[in-house]
Structure formats: structure tokens, C-alpha cells
Write an enzyme that holds these catalytic residues in place. Structure first.
Site, PDB file in Angstrom:
ATOM      1  N   ASP A 135     -27.825 -20.526 -53.535  1.00 29.22           N
ATOM      2  CA  ASP A 135     -26.965 -21.718 -53.342  1.00 29.22           C
ATOM      3  C   ASP A 135     -27.170 -22.744 -54.451  1.00 29.22           C
ATOM      4  O   ASP A 135     -26.210 -23.288 -54.981  1.00 29.22           O
ATOM      5  CB  ASP A 135     -27.109 -22.335 -51.931  1.00 29.22           C
ATOM      6  CG  ASP A 135     -28.504 -22.777 -51.556  1.00 29.22           C
ATOM      7  OD1 ASP A 135     -29.471 -22.474 -52.292  1.00 29.22           O
ATOM      8  OD2 ASP A 135     -28.643 -23.448 -50.512  1.00 29.22           O
ATOM      9  N   ASP A 155     -27.679 -24.709 -45.870  1.00 33.92           N
ATOM     10  CA  ASP A 155     -28.062 -24.992 -44.483  1.00 33.92           C
ATOM     11  C   ASP A 155     -27.152 -26.036 -43.845  1.00 33.92           C
ATOM     12  O   ASP A 155     -26.682 -25.874 -42.714  1.00 33.92           O
ATOM     13  CB  ASP A 155     -29.514 -25.502 -44.417  1.00 33.92           C
ATOM     14  CG  ASP A 155     -30.501 -24.506 -44.994  1.00 33.92           C
ATOM     15  OD1 ASP A 155     -30.073 -23.408 -45.398  1.00 33.92           O
ATOM     16  OD2 ASP A 155     -31.700 -24.838 -45.051  1.00 33.92           O
ATOM     17  N   HIS A 207     -31.686 -17.910 -52.243  1.00 32.51           N
ATOM     18  CA  HIS A 207     -31.972 -18.684 -53.462  1.00 32.51           C
ATOM     19  C   HIS A 207     -30.785 -18.622 -54.437  1.00 32.51           C
ATOM     20  O   HIS A 207     -30.982 -18.702 -55.649  1.00 32.51           O
ATOM     21  CB  HIS A 207     -33.265 -18.198 -54.136  1.00 32.51           C
ATOM     22  CG  HIS A 207     -34.498 -18.555 -53.346  1.00 32.51           C
ATOM     23  ND1 HIS A 207     -35.111 -19.779 -53.463  1.00 32.51           N
ATOM     24  CD2 HIS A 207     -35.198 -17.858 -52.413  1.00 32.51           C
ATOM     25  CE1 HIS A 207     -36.167 -19.816 -52.639  1.00 32.51           C
ATOM     26  NE2 HIS A 207     -36.235 -18.663 -51.990  1.00 32.51           N
ATOM     27  N   SER A 234     -33.816 -23.407 -40.221  1.00 37.05           N
ATOM     28  CA  SER A 234     -33.175 -24.658 -40.563  1.00 37.05           C
ATOM     29  C   SER A 234     -33.090 -25.676 -39.430  1.00 37.05           C
ATOM     30  O   SER A 234     -32.030 -26.225 -39.129  1.00 37.05           O
ATOM     31  CB  SER A 234     -31.788 -24.416 -41.152  1.00 37.05           C
ATOM     32  OG  SER A 234     -31.538 -25.467 -42.047  1.00 37.05           O
TER      33      SER A 234
END
Ligand code: ADP
Ligand code: MG
Length: 404
Positions: free
Chosen positions: A46, A197, A44, A151
Site C-alpha cells: 500500500d 487498513d 507491504h 487492525s
């Protein structure tokens, strides 16, 4: 035992078989693949302009197909976990189309709608950076489990984008490609995701994790070559339905906290400034910001520890990261806490934490190779038998595939 991962050749032959079956006898002429990822630390961060430390996985999505006459695209997914129908047919945008014109209105071919999985496809076509595309037919096969926090979504976006590059090349800029795929997920799948991702799926490097600075979008490869060590992924096989709305709420809470602190993003705030503004922020904003500021600093330190081979220290910051995600950011859940606790009971395990957005999904554990079987067995017993495991071998990023 860890779950065996199918080889790229196996996925390509599955794709070839499906393509022939669905579209007639001819084999597909072009193909591309893109990996899923696991994040070692930096959760959390990015979307707060911070640092992340992911690696690309040998779990990949393959898109294979051929150009076809006309302005239509037909795409079929082999995934049993995608919502029905598994085939979509779209009209492609004409010359002069630009994604900056905004989201297509309801009823138009690239407007978000059902089936939901096709929104990733519509989104990538919408944000592709070299229109007009020729008509095409393609199939999608993947070894990335859907919705497990590894992802599959970015691997689908980036694999499709890489496939489209073979049909009609864009300028080849990798960062812009990752950003286009991120936009696809935001505008079409409705997920306000950060850039991690898509970036690691594009840039992944065999034998390395990537320390990514999400503000300038620069990445530094961090070698992971010690044969005595392994990163082990444990899939809890649970997914909580509120995960995406809670993700969006966390993002909003961070933006509010940054605004109260008078910063462009939490990347610019220090612990000292946070403590000084504690009363202004209120309890929730304070705790969210405290996680983010602490996590950014942990991630930079963790990359340094890896380079030095300081695995005890690396393991320690993994656990600190997990505790912060559990107590301050509140995105863990009992299953993930149990998996981390169980892994940490095994001698030879350096550290363990939840990975990905949270509320289910996977944990990542750093351990000595010698104890991998014992670790899997112990975690399985303690967890009740329904976890699955993958060895996280650091792998390459998206690429075009030669079909023989
Ligand atoms: P994660 O990215 O962690 O796997 P997400 O919820 O972000 O989880 O993305 C999962 C969704 O992406 C699936 O529900 C599906 O809509 C779509 N998706 C991913 N891979 C595929 C695939 N191979 N075929 C069809 N849809 C896919
Ligand atoms: Mg995703």
C-alpha cells in the site's frame, strides 16, 4: 474450534452498560462501529502505491456516547489491553482550528502523549474534518484483538471518526475520512502506516473482498460467495516489540530503492528494470524491491483467480507471497512460518500466508469448509496449542448504529 465472535448487539449492550456505569444513569444516544480487517494478499504494497486485497471482518470496534455541555470530551476504553489510564479528558479545538497548522505542541490537549492508546483518539479529533465539535462523552468497546495484525487501530480510528460524524457531520467523503484516520495514526501514534487498513474499514462490503489500487485510492469489490470455501485466520499470539521500527525501516528502504531506480514509487518499476539495476541497488534494496514488484503483480492475478473460482491458483500465489515476505522482505518469523507450514499439510487447504505487517500476528488460510475442524486441530497440535482461530466472514464497513 474457532473463537466465537460477539455480535454487534452484544458489543452495543456492553458499551451501553459501561456508559451508564461511568457517566451516570442515562443511556448513550449515538453510536458507530467500524471493522478490523484481514488482508488476503498484497502485503507491504500500500505504501508503495500498489494493490492490496483485504476484507472487512465481523470483529468490530463500537464507540457509543452522547453530546455534553461545554468544550470537553471524555473517552473511556473497555479494553483491558490498552495502557492505563483507560479514561482520558480533553479540551476540544475551537472554531477555526485546522489540522494543517501542524502537530500540537507538547502540553496542548491534542498533543501526542500518555496513555499511548489515547493518541489514536487525539489524532482522530485533530484530523476531524468539521471543527468545532460539541463536547461529548463516549466509551469504546471492541472485539478486535489489540496488536494482533487485524487492525484494531484502524477500527478504533474509523469508529471514532464515524461517531464524530453523528455529533457534527463533515462533508461525508469516504476517501477523505480514511485519509484523515491514516494521518491520525501517522502523526499521533507515530506509525508511518499505508492507507489499506483505514480504507477497508471505511469501505468494507459484506460478502466481498476489495481490490484496492492504493495510488488513485480506487477499489473494486471481489465477491466471496462460494459456500464451500472459507478463509481462516490463525493468530500466533506473538508480537515482537521491534515490529513498528522495522516497519518504518522497510518503508524507508522502499523509498530509497525507488529513488535509485528513478521512480516516484516501486509501483512504477518493472522486474526487468529491477534486474538491470541490481548492482546499483545492493543486495538489501534489491530484495525489498523484488518483493514489492512481485507482490503487486501477484495481487492483481489473485483477484482474477478469485473471480474465476481458481482456488488452487489463488492458494499458490498466497504461498509465493509468504515465501517472498519471509525471504526477500524479511518480515516473517518462525511462528508464522510454522503456522503456514502446518496448514499446508492438510488436504483441502489451498494456500496460507502471513498477513499484516509481520513479526508476529496472524496467518490467513484458504480452505474447503469440510476440512476446517481438521485444519484447526492439526495446526493447533503442530504449533503447540497456543494459536487462536477466527472464521473470516467478509463483512460491511463503518456505519452509524441506531440505539433503541
Ligand atoms: P493492530 O492494529 O494490528 O491491532 P496496532 O499496534 O496497529 O495493532 O494497534 C494496536 C493499538 O491500538 C493498541 O495497543 C492500542 O493502543 C490501540 N487500540 C486499538 N483498539 C483499542 C481499543 N479498543 N481501546 C484502546 N486502545 C485501542
Ligand atoms: Mg494497526
Amino acid at each position: 474450534m474457532a473463537t466465537p465472535i460477539p455480535s454487534l448487539n452484544q458489543l452495543v449492550s456492553q458499551a451501553t452498560g459501561l456508559f451508564k456505569q461511568m457517566f451516570g444513569d442515562e443511556a448513550p444516544k449515538i453510536a458507530a462501529c467500524a471493522p478490523g480487517r484481514v488482508n488476503l494478499i498484497g502485503e507491504h504494497t500500500d505504501y508503495n502505491d500498489g494493490y492490496v486485497l483485504p476484507m472487512a471482518l465481523p470483529l468490530v470496534t463500537v464507540v457509543a456516547g452522547s453530546a455534553s455541555p461545554g468544550r470537553e470530551a471524555s473517552i473511556i476504553t473497555a479494553s483491558e489491553h490498552a495502557d492505563e489510564p483507560r479514561r482520558i479528558d480533553l479540551r476540544l479545538p475551537n472554531e477555526g482550528f485546522s489540522p494543517s497548522a501542524g502537530l500540537p505542541k507538547e502540553g496542548l490537549p491534542l498533543a501526542p502523549g500518555l496513555p499511548y492508546w489515547a493518541n489514536y483518539v487525539r489524532g482522530v479529533i485533530h484530523h476531524y474534518r468539521a471543527h468545532p465539535l460539541p463536547g461529548f462523552r463516549a466509551v469504546v468497546v471492541s472485539s478486535v484483538p489489540l496488536g494482533a495484525g487485524l487492525s484494531s487501530s484502524a477500527s478504533l480510528e474509523v469508529a471514532l471518526y464515524t461517531f464524530l460524524q453523528q455529533l457534527k457531520p463533515d462533508d461525508g467523503d469516504k476517501i477523505s475520512k480514511a485519509v484523515a484516520c491514516q494521518q491520525a495514526e501517522q502523526t499521533h501514534a507515530g506509525v508511518p502506516c499505508g492507507i489499506m487498513d483505514q480504507l477497508v474499514s471505511v469501505l468494507g462490503l459484506e460478502g466481498h473482498a476489495l481490490l484496492i489500487d492504493c495510488r488513485p485510492l480506487e477499489s473494486i469489490p471481489v465477491p466471496l460467495t462460494d459456500p464451500g470455501l472459507v478463509f481462516l485466520i490463525t493468530n500466533s499470539n506473538v508480537k515482537h516489540s521491534l515490529a513498528s521500527s522495522k516497519y518504518a525501516l522497510r518503508r524507508e528502504q522502499c523509498e530509497n530503492a525507488a529513488a535509485i531506480l528513478g521512480k516516484a514509487s516501486l509501483r512504477d518499476a518493472t522486474m526487468k528494470e529491477l534486474e538491470a539495476s541490481r548492482d546499483h541497488l545492493g543486495d538489501v534494496a534489491y530484495r525489498r524491491a523484488r518483493h514489492v514488484i512481485g507482490e503487486i503483480s501477484r495481487t492483481v492475478r489473485a483477484a482474477e483467480y478469485l473471480k474465476q473460482g481458481a482456488y488452487q491458483e489463488f492458494g499458490k500465489v498466497m504461498v509465493e507471497s509468504h515465501n517472498s515476505l519471509r525471504d526477500l522482505y524479511e518480515v516473517s518469523c518462525k511462528d508464522l512460518d510454522d503456522l503456514v507450514e502446518a496448514a499446508m499439510e492438510v488436504e483441502g487447504v489451498f494456500g496460507s500466508r502471513m498477513t499484516g505487517g509481520g513479526f508476529g500476528g496472524c496467518t490467513i488460510t484458504l480452505l474447503k469448509w469440510q476440512v476446517i475442524d481438521r485444519t484447526i486441530q492439526h495446526v493447533q497440535e503442530r504449533y503447540g496449542g497456543s494459536a487462536t482461530f477466527y472464521v473470516a466472514t467478509p463483512s460491511g464497513g463503518a456505519r452509524a448504529l441506531q440505539l433503541s
